[in-house]
Design a protein around this motif. Structure first.
Motif, PDB file in Angstrom:
ATOM      1  N   GLN A  68       0.834  -1.197   0.000  1.00 34.23           N
ATOM      2  CA  GLN A  68       0.000   0.000   0.000  1.00 34.23           C
ATOM      3  C   GLN A  68       0.874   1.255   0.000  1.00 34.23           C
ATOM      4  N   PRO A  88      -8.724   4.315  -3.305  1.00 38.01           N
ATOM      5  CA  PRO A  88      -8.068   2.996  -3.334  1.00 38.01           C
ATOM      6  C   PRO A  88      -8.392   2.142  -2.105  1.00 38.01           C
ATOM      7  N   GLN A  89      -8.421   2.759  -0.945  1.00 44.21           N
ATOM      8  CA  GLN A  89      -8.724   2.009   0.278  1.00 44.21           C
ATOM      9  C   GLN A  89     -10.174   1.523   0.262  1.00 44.21           C
ATOM     10  N   THR A  91     -11.947   0.868  -2.405  1.00 44.43           N
ATOM     11  CA  THR A  91     -12.012  -0.202  -3.407  1.00 44.43           C
ATOM     12  C   THR A  91     -11.539  -1.524  -2.821  1.00 44.43           C
ATOM     13  N   GLU A  92     -10.445  -1.503  -2.078  1.00 45.91           N
ATOM     14  CA  GLU A  92      -9.943  -2.731  -1.447  1.00 45.91           C
ATOM     15  C   GLU A  92     -10.966  -3.301  -0.469  1.00 45.91           C
TER      16      GLU A  92
END
Length: 103
Positions: A68, A88-89, A91-92
């Motif tokens: 990350q 991004p976080q 989405t994860e």
């Protein structure tokens, strides 16, 4: 006077595997001017001056933890910037939730 290490600093690694890279902004400016001054002699004297300025300001830090990578800004970010940074976080987390629901 200014090289790449001024903008992208040296990597700082911790014992727990987190690496931090400082990022800065470098701005510079130059100015010059001149003219002629009234004089009683045949040839007027020349007057002039010049100056320069350099500013280095911290922008933020790149934090690398495992796979990350995050950019943490030094100045206060707007809510829009925070929302983009959180994509991004988010989405994860959604992918993990969907995989958990499939099982």
């Amino acid at each position: 006077m200014v090289d790449v290490n001024t903008i992208v600093g040296d990597i700082i690694e911790s014992d727990n595997g987190v690496a931090v890279v400082p990022i800065s902004r470098v701005s510079c400016g130059f100015v010059a001017g001149g003219g002629e001054c009234a004089s009683k002699s045949e040839q007027p004297p020349f007057v002039g001056g010049s100056g320069a300025g350099l500013a280095v300001a911290p922008v933020g830090f790149i934090v690398i933890c495992g796979e990350q990578v995050r950019l943490i800004p030094v100045a206060g970010a707007t809510p829009f910037d925070r929302a983009i940074e959180a994509i991004p976080q988010l989405t994860e987390q959604l992918q993990a939730l969907l995989q958990k629901c499939k099982k």
